[in-house]
Design a protein around this motif. Structure first.
Motif, PDB file in Angstrom:
ATOM      1  N   LEU A   1      41.332  38.145  23.226  1.00  0.00           N
ATOM      2  CA  LEU A   1      42.074  39.330  23.827  1.00  0.00           C
ATOM      3  C   LEU A   1      41.744  39.396  25.200  1.00  0.00           C
ATOM      4  N   THR A   2      40.519  39.680  25.603  1.00  0.00           N
ATOM      5  CA  THR A   2      39.856  39.827  26.687  1.00  0.00           C
ATOM      6  C   THR A   2      40.127  38.668  27.750  1.00  0.00           C
ATOM      7  N   ASN A   3      40.032  37.365  27.059  1.00  0.00           N
ATOM      8  CA  ASN A   3      40.370  36.386  28.007  1.00  0.00           C
ATOM      9  C   ASN A   3      41.911  36.266  28.572  1.00  0.00           C
ATOM     10  N   TYR A   4      42.643  36.739  27.564  1.00  0.00           N
ATOM     11  CA  TYR A   4      43.940  36.788  27.792  1.00  0.00           C
ATOM     12  C   TYR A   4      44.462  37.766  28.730  1.00  0.00           C
ATOM     13  N   LEU A   5      43.791  39.044  28.817  1.00  0.00           N
ATOM     14  CA  LEU A   5      43.835  39.986  29.769  1.00  0.00           C
ATOM     15  C   LEU A   5      43.268  39.664  31.021  1.00  0.00           C
ATOM     16  N   GLU A   6      42.230  38.661  31.163  1.00  0.00           N
ATOM     17  CA  GLU A   6      41.736  38.437  32.481  1.00  0.00           C
ATOM     18  C   GLU A   6      42.699  37.402  32.949  1.00  0.00           C
ATOM     19  N   PHE A   7      43.332  36.642  32.143  1.00  0.00           N
ATOM     20  CA  PHE A   7      44.170  35.707  32.793  1.00  0.00           C
ATOM     21  C   PHE A   7      45.582  36.157  33.214  1.00  0.00           C
ATOM     22  N   LEU A   8      45.857  37.205  32.576  1.00  0.00           N
ATOM     23  CA  LEU A   8      47.334  37.910  33.243  1.00  0.00           C
ATOM     24  C   LEU A   8      46.976  38.651  34.372  1.00  0.00           C
ATOM     25  N   LEU A   9      45.657  39.422  34.545  1.00  0.00           N
ATOM     26  CA  LEU A   9      45.216  40.143  35.787  1.00  0.00           C
ATOM     27  C   LEU A   9      45.079  39.319  36.980  1.00  0.00           C
TER      28      LEU A   9
ATOM     29  N   VAL B   1      39.562  49.072  31.125  1.00  0.00           N
ATOM     30  CA  VAL B   1      40.726  48.550  30.103  1.00  0.00           C
ATOM     31  C   VAL B   1      39.867  47.869  29.100  1.00  0.00           C
ATOM     32  N   ALA B   2      40.184  48.491  27.847  1.00  0.00           N
ATOM     33  CA  ALA B   2      39.094  47.941  26.664  1.00  0.00           C
ATOM     34  C   ALA B   2      40.313  47.843  25.411  1.00  0.00           C
ATOM     35  N   PRO B   3      41.031  46.266  25.573  1.00  0.00           N
ATOM     36  CA  PRO B   3      41.954  46.173  24.252  1.00  0.00           C
ATOM     37  C   PRO B   3      40.829  46.035  22.822  1.00  0.00           C
TER      38      PRO B   3
ATOM     39  N   PHE C   1      42.105  44.705  43.825  1.00  0.00           N
ATOM     40  CA  PHE C   1      40.747  44.959  42.817  1.00  0.00           C
ATOM     41  C   PHE C   1      40.200  43.621  42.404  1.00  0.00           C
ATOM     42  N   GLU C   2      39.086  43.748  41.807  1.00  0.00           N
ATOM     43  CA  GLU C   2      38.211  42.718  41.301  1.00  0.00           C
ATOM     44  C   GLU C   2      37.648  43.412  39.982  1.00  0.00           C
ATOM     45  N   ILE C   3      37.456  41.998  38.787  1.00  0.00           N
ATOM     46  CA  ILE C   3      37.006  42.240  37.701  1.00  0.00           C
ATOM     47  C   ILE C   3      35.578  41.928  37.959  1.00  0.00           C
ATOM     48  N   ILE C   4      35.047  43.109  37.817  1.00  0.00           N
ATOM     49  CA  ILE C   4      33.412  43.293  37.706  1.00  0.00           C
ATOM     50  C   ILE C   4      32.643  42.745  36.528  1.00  0.00           C
ATOM     51  N   THR C   5      33.302  42.960  35.436  1.00  0.00           N
ATOM     52  CA  THR C   5      32.535  42.519  34.198  1.00  0.00           C
ATOM     53  C   THR C   5      32.528  41.150  34.225  1.00  0.00           C
ATOM     54  N   PRO C   6      31.309  40.502  33.480  1.00  0.00           N
ATOM     55  CA  PRO C   6      30.944  39.219  33.687  1.00  0.00           C
ATOM     56  C   PRO C   6      32.136  38.365  33.026  1.00  0.00           C
ATOM     57  N   LYS C   7      32.573  37.272  33.644  1.00  0.00           N
ATOM     58  CA  LYS C   7      33.598  36.302  33.310  1.00  0.00           C
ATOM     59  C   LYS C   7      33.014  35.700  32.040  1.00  0.00           C
ATOM     60  N   ASN C   8      31.720  35.350  31.632  1.00  0.00           N
ATOM     61  CA  ASN C   8      31.335  34.630  30.643  1.00  0.00           C
ATOM     62  C   ASN C   8      31.351  35.594  29.373  1.00  0.00           C
ATOM     63  N   CYS C   9      32.406  35.138  28.187  1.00  0.00           N
ATOM     64  CA  CYS C   9      32.662  36.074  27.195  1.00  0.00           C
ATOM     65  C   CYS C   9      31.440  36.339  26.271  1.00  0.00           C
ATOM     66  N   ASN C  10      30.284  35.629  26.403  1.00  0.00           N
ATOM     67  CA  ASN C  10      29.164  36.068  25.635  1.00  0.00           C
ATOM     68  C   ASN C  10      28.380  37.182  26.558  1.00  0.00           C
TER      69      ASN C  10
ATOM     70  N   ARG D   1      29.859  39.948  27.560  1.00  0.00           N
ATOM     71  CA  ARG D   1      30.735  41.252  27.684  1.00  0.00           C
ATOM     72  C   ARG D   1      31.232  41.377  26.259  1.00  0.00           C
ATOM     73  N   GLY D   2      31.831  42.543  26.104  1.00  0.00           N
ATOM     74  CA  GLY D   2      32.375  43.026  24.786  1.00  0.00           C
ATOM     75  C   GLY D   2      33.937  43.037  25.116  1.00  0.00           C
ATOM     76  N   ALA D   3      34.539  44.147  24.414  1.00  0.00           N
ATOM     77  CA  ALA D   3      36.210  44.335  24.618  1.00  0.00           C
ATOM     78  C   ALA D   3      36.383  45.075  26.000  1.00  0.00           C
ATOM     79  N   GLN D   4      35.701  45.287  26.852  1.00  0.00           N
ATOM     80  CA  GLN D   4      35.905  46.228  28.002  1.00  0.00           C
ATOM     81  C   GLN D   4      35.982  45.322  29.132  1.00  0.00           C
ATOM     82  N   LEU D   5      37.200  45.260  29.911  1.00  0.00           N
ATOM     83  CA  LEU D   5      37.027  44.519  31.468  1.00  0.00           C
ATOM     84  C   LEU D   5      37.033  45.721  32.347  1.00  0.00           C
ATOM     85  N   SER D   6      36.256  46.020  33.306  1.00  0.00           N
ATOM     86  CA  SER D   6      36.324  47.019  34.593  1.00  0.00           C
ATOM     87  C   SER D   6      36.956  46.548  35.682  1.00  0.00           C
TER      88      SER D   6
END
Length: 426
Positions: free
Chosen positions: A334-342, A397-399, A350-359, A361-366
């Motif tokens: 879900l978060t990878n899909y959200l990142e792709f769409l953003l 944003v936390a899916p 804006f920039e996504i400051i949450t780590p790109k590596n899914c290991n 981070r959790g469900a949240q993108l900042s």
């Protein structure tokens, strides 16, 4: 590697393949414009499971019908109410059941843990934590340090990201641990930073703490129910968490604590005593002399807060059915899909400051906005998207995999892309 498409049909196709999609029907959603809101705020407060009302009604009936005898005659006997939640929480947190206690609230538990594990000396008295930690952690550590007669300005070491960066590097944390190796008493970090969404390397940090003779503790408020843990395997000394975020325990719900077996089984380990932390076999003898249970529940103070636990108990049944590992797998996608769409959005700075590596981070993108962040947050709210704003410039944003869908993520993208296109026209 995942392959994504920025189309509604793709999102619906993914939902059709999702074996966890049925759990969305188990929750109530806030209403916006006559329909369910898109709720990406489980990192602040989880949704209400539909089973909660009946669960509360059961306890009300037992109170009505049994009164004091509900402690042993209720459908869920109140004497052992908190213990029924330990198996699922132990799986989620990667702990032994005896290392888990359901009690109090997060900051109360943090103070209790600090009173046990922060035992400073003249030479080993410092607490290491991340700069910009959630205020409750800052306040707790500050007052604990003062309680022991130390100056927070010298006793608290705050780790900050490098200039121009938003995230803490593990190597920098380890370097500071080594630099202060003889003076650090406790390392206390949030498992996931509430602002950036960064998941810290708990195993590596714990090993480094022990190497220099320090205790390793973590505030797992943004981890519990979000990312599977292995607290026992990693030899973490203690941890605390709330249950009203990803665990869906309800506003102000009961907190949780983990105490490593090596400490929990030691009846002589320092702690504050309470009647419900006393050994069960002697508890009702009403005698002097505190004999703690040889488990994390030896830190418990009082009888189970049944009506403050009932929603968590209902939610944990859903976690048991879904499985934390499957929830994590869906969360990553879900978060990878959200990142792709953003990444497709143009017209908003804006920039996504949450780590790109899914290991990491959790469900949240900042999403850090350099301008108009609050305005955009309000426009999202008006459009039926519930996300939250954190000063000085982040929309979180936390899916949440238990009740969010790929279609939710796609509609969020549609709305923010529409906001962006209007800004471009201007």
């Amino acid at each position: 590697m995942y392959s994504f498409e920025a189309t509604l049909s793709f999102a619906q196709q993914e939902d059709g393949k999702d074996e966890l999609s049925k759990f969305k029907q188990e929750f109530y959603f806030p209403q916006r414009n006559g329909k369910d809101a898109i709720y990406f705020c489980g990192n602040s407060l989880g949704l209400q499971p539909k089973t909660v009302e009946a669960a509360i009604a059961q306890e009300l009936r037992d109170w009505q019908d049994c009164a004091v005898e509900g402690y042993w005659k209720a459908k869920n006997p109140w004497l052992f109410y908190q213990t029924s939640m330990r198996p699922v929480l132990a799986e989620i947190m990667g702990a032994k059941e005896m290392e888990i206690s359901v009690m109090n609230t997060l900051t109360v538990n943090l103070h209790f843990m600090m009173l046990s594990f922060y035992r400073p000396t003249k030479t080993r008295y410092k607490v290491l934590m991340e700069a910009g930690a959630f205020p409750s952690d800052q306040y707790a550590v500050e007052t604990q340090v003062r309680h022991h007669g130390f100056d927070p300005n010298t006793a608290i070491i705050e780790i900050s990201p490098r200039p121009g960066e938003h995230l803490l590097r593990t190597e920098d944390i380890l370097q500071i641990i080594n630099e202060h190796n003889e003076s650090i008493a406790v390392i206390l970090l949030g498992g996931i930073n509430y602002y950036t969404g960064q998941l810290y390397d708990i195993a590596t940090i714990t090993a480094a703490a022990h190497k220099v003779g320090a205790m390793a503790g973590f505030d797992l408020a943004h981890v519990a129910g979000n990312v599977p843990m292995e607290l026992h395997k990693w030899n973490v000394d203690f941890a605390v968490w709330c249950s009203y975020k990803y665990l869906n325990g309800g506003p102000g719900a009961v907190g949780g604590a983990y105490v490593n077996e090596k400490h929990a089984a030691d009846r002589e380990y320092p702690r504050l005593g309470g009647w419900w932390g006393n050994e069960e076999s002697t508890r009702f003898k009403m005698e002097k002399g505190f004999i703690p249970k040889a488990a994390a529940e030896g830190w418990q103070m009082s009888t189970a807060q049944v009506f403050n636990m009932v929603s968590l108990k209902a939610s944990l049944e859903l976690f048991k059915a879904a499985g934390i590992q499957k929830l994590k797998e869906k969360s990553v996608r879900l978060t990878n899909y959200l990142e792709f769409l953003l990444q497709q959005v143009k017209g908003i700075n804006f920039e996504i400051i949450t780590p790109k590596n899914c290991n990491e981070r959790g469900a949240q993108l900042s999403l850090l906005f350099n301008e108009a962040g609050k305005e955009i947050h309000q426009q999202l709210t008006d459009a039926g998207i519930i996300v939250d704003w954190r000063e000085p410039g982040v929309i979180r944003v936390a899916p949440t995999p238990m009740y969010n869908s790929y279609e939710d993520v796609f509609h969020f993208y549609e709305i923010i892309a529409n906001i962006a296109s209007k800004r471009l026209i201007k």
